[in-house]
Write a protein that holds these residues in place. Structure first.
Motif, PDB file in Angstrom:
ATOM      1  N   VAL A  60      -4.891   2.633   1.140  1.00 48.77           N
ATOM      2  CA  VAL A  60      -5.126   1.445   0.965  1.00 48.77           C
ATOM      3  C   VAL A  60      -6.771   1.784   1.329  1.00 48.77           C
ATOM      4  CG1 VAL A  60      -5.975  -0.602   1.890  1.00 48.77           C
ATOM      5  CG2 VAL A  60      -3.673   0.591   1.851  1.00 48.77           C
ATOM      6  N   PRO A  61      -7.454   1.582  -0.486  1.00 50.94           N
ATOM      7  CA  PRO A  61      -8.796   1.917  -0.109  1.00 50.94           C
ATOM      8  C   PRO A  61      -9.421   1.030   0.542  1.00 50.94           C
ATOM      9  CG  PRO A  61      -7.986   1.134  -2.211  1.00 50.94           C
ATOM     10  CD  PRO A  61      -7.078   0.828  -1.343  1.00 50.94           C
ATOM     11  N   ILE A  97      -8.723   2.995  -6.542  1.00 48.98           N
ATOM     12  CA  ILE A  97      -9.389   4.501  -6.439  1.00 48.98           C
ATOM     13  C   ILE A  97      -7.461   4.462  -7.742  1.00 48.98           C
ATOM     14  CG2 ILE A  97      -8.074   7.104  -5.381  1.00 48.98           C
ATOM     15  CD1 ILE A  97     -10.991   5.558  -4.119  1.00 48.98           C
ATOM     16  N   ARG A  98      -7.533   5.232  -8.370  1.00 48.41           N
ATOM     17  CA  ARG A  98      -7.737   5.127  -9.481  1.00 48.41           C
ATOM     18  C   ARG A  98      -6.909   7.274 -10.310  1.00 48.41           C
ATOM     19  NH1 ARG A  98     -10.456   1.185 -13.318  1.00 48.41           N
ATOM     20  NH2 ARG A  98     -11.568   2.629 -14.712  1.00 48.41           N
ATOM     21  N   SER A 146      -9.666   9.008  -9.406  1.00 47.11           N
ATOM     22  CA  SER A 146     -11.900   8.425  -9.691  1.00 47.11           C
ATOM     23  C   SER A 146     -11.181   7.451  -8.628  1.00 47.11           C
ATOM     24  CB  SER A 146     -12.247   8.365 -10.500  1.00 47.11           C
ATOM     25  OG  SER A 146     -11.190   7.335 -11.617  1.00 47.11           O
ATOM     26  N   ALA A 147     -13.057   6.962  -7.942  1.00 44.97           N
ATOM     27  CA  ALA A 147     -13.350   5.818  -7.000  1.00 44.97           C
ATOM     28  C   ALA A 147     -14.047   5.193  -8.049  1.00 44.97           C
ATOM     29  CB  ALA A 147     -13.485   6.611  -6.311  1.00 44.97           C
ATOM     30  N   ALA A 189     -11.358   6.886   1.285  1.00 43.02           N
ATOM     31  CA  ALA A 189     -10.611   6.028   0.830  1.00 43.02           C
ATOM     32  C   ALA A 189      -9.885   7.020  -0.291  1.00 43.02           C
ATOM     33  CB  ALA A 189     -11.294   4.812  -0.443  1.00 43.02           C
ATOM     34  N   LEU A 190     -10.914   8.155  -1.024  1.00 41.51           N
ATOM     35  CA  LEU A 190      -9.994   9.422  -1.667  1.00 41.51           C
ATOM     36  C   LEU A 190      -9.351  10.231  -1.241  1.00 41.51           C
ATOM     37  CD1 LEU A 190     -13.711  10.314  -3.944  1.00 41.51           C
ATOM     38  CD2 LEU A 190     -11.499   8.881  -4.763  1.00 41.51           C
ATOM     39  N   LEU A 191      -9.233  10.500   0.403  1.00 39.30           N
ATOM     40  CA  LEU A 191      -8.822  11.543   1.322  1.00 39.30           C
ATOM     41  C   LEU A 191      -7.148  10.786   1.924  1.00 39.30           C
ATOM     42  CD1 LEU A 191      -8.368  13.705   3.285  1.00 39.30           C
ATOM     43  CD2 LEU A 191      -9.936  13.316   4.618  1.00 39.30           C
ATOM     44  N   ALA A 192      -7.483   8.960   1.781  1.00 39.02           N
ATOM     45  CA  ALA A 192      -6.238   8.205   1.719  1.00 39.02           C
ATOM     46  C   ALA A 192      -5.213   8.801   0.965  1.00 39.02           C
ATOM     47  CB  ALA A 192      -6.729   6.983   2.886  1.00 39.02           C
TER      48      ALA A 192
END
Length: 283
Positions: free
Chosen positions: A133-134, A140-141, A195-196, A234-237
């Motif tokens: 969940v960002p 994030i995709r 990518s974010a 967010a990228l880490l999660a």
């Protein structure tokens, strides 16, 4: 993270698994570099549980990784490796985990290897309840081919910028060399890109490689104008959640000792597992 969390303990078996996965990543990236150039310059040679790799001139993949987890190499095997590097005008760089037999370090020192630096390997135990969940405003995709060049530019720029906190790195690479190595990772080593996006712009990029239950966090960056908006978190999660879904039990990342990067991942719950000594012998 909760205050009662038990730190991740690294024994020789876990270190062996991490070093084997690291050696596999380097081997595949090195082979991809030779394929990209269309020649046979370079090599990947098994050595005492690890590998010796030469990918390209001044490449970050020119190193001996995983050494010592298969015992102490014979002098003749080290002779062969040194001749292979020196024939290409390259030094031999050994990244030696501190969990191997100390006699190996003594052997290398006697052969003229000199200590030039350290790097830390940190890990996080992956649980099945990690959420993808960002924060609000950040999407994030998976990173598509249409943005590959832009993604490479963003992440390579972050790698090329030195981390001024903590122990200084013993090496620096030009941006174009890093970009080439990352292309090789993505094309041949099974590295997945993310990518974010924020406010309609590419705000960050990251990657992960999954092998043998280990999620290797192989790079992450945030564009300067989008920092401090939860992009990195967010990228880490998302990568951890995807790694959990893929059956991984541990995530790992490599940093310079005492660096801002190490501080950031420790704030996210990563524990210091072991240190690699960087030993170099010049031609």
């Amino acid at each position: 993270m909760t205050s009662h969390r038990t730190p991740l303990f690294c024994d020789a078996a876990l270190a062996l698994r991490i070093e084997r996965v690291e050696s596999e990543l380097i081997s595949k990236g090195s082979a991809a570099a030779r394929f990209r150039r269309g020649d046979d310059k370079g090599f990947v040679i098994p050595l005492a549980g690890g590998i010796a790799s030469y990918a390209d001139e001044n490449s970050p993949l020119n190193k001996v990784a995983g050494l010592g987890f298969g015992g102490i190499p014979a002098e003749a095997a080290l002779d062969e490796i040194e001749r292979a590097y020196f024939a290409l005008g390259a030094p031999v760089q050994v990244e030696l985990a501190h969990l191997v037999d100390p006699a190996l370090g003594q052997l290398l020192s006697a052969r003229g290897y000199r200590l030039e630096g350290f790097e830390n390997v940190l890990g996080l135990a992956i649980s099945s309840d990690m959420e993808r969940v960002p924060p609000a405003g950040v999407e994030i995709r998976s990173s598509g081919e249409d943005e590959f060049d832009e993604w490479i530019d963003l992440v390579a720029a972050a790698f090329a910028a030195p981390d001024t906190q903590g122990a200084a790195s013993h090496e620096e690479f030009p941006r174009e060399v890093i970009a080439a190595a990352m292309r090789d990772f993505v094309s041949a080593a099974g590295v997945a890109r993310y990518s974010a996006w924020r406010d309609g712009e590419l705000a960050g990029g990251a990657s992960v490689r999954i092998s043998d239950g280990v999620a290797q966090l192989t790079g992450a960056a945030t564009a300067f104008t989008h920092r401090r908006n939860g992009v990195q978190t967010a990228l880490l999660a998302v990568r951890l959640a995807d790694a959990a879904a893929a059956g991984c039990d541990v995530a790992v990342v490599t940093t310079q000792p005492g660096s801002k990067s190490q501080q950031n991942v420790q704030r996210q719950g990563f524990d210091l597992l072991y240190t690699r000594a960087v030993l170099v012998k010049q031609p």
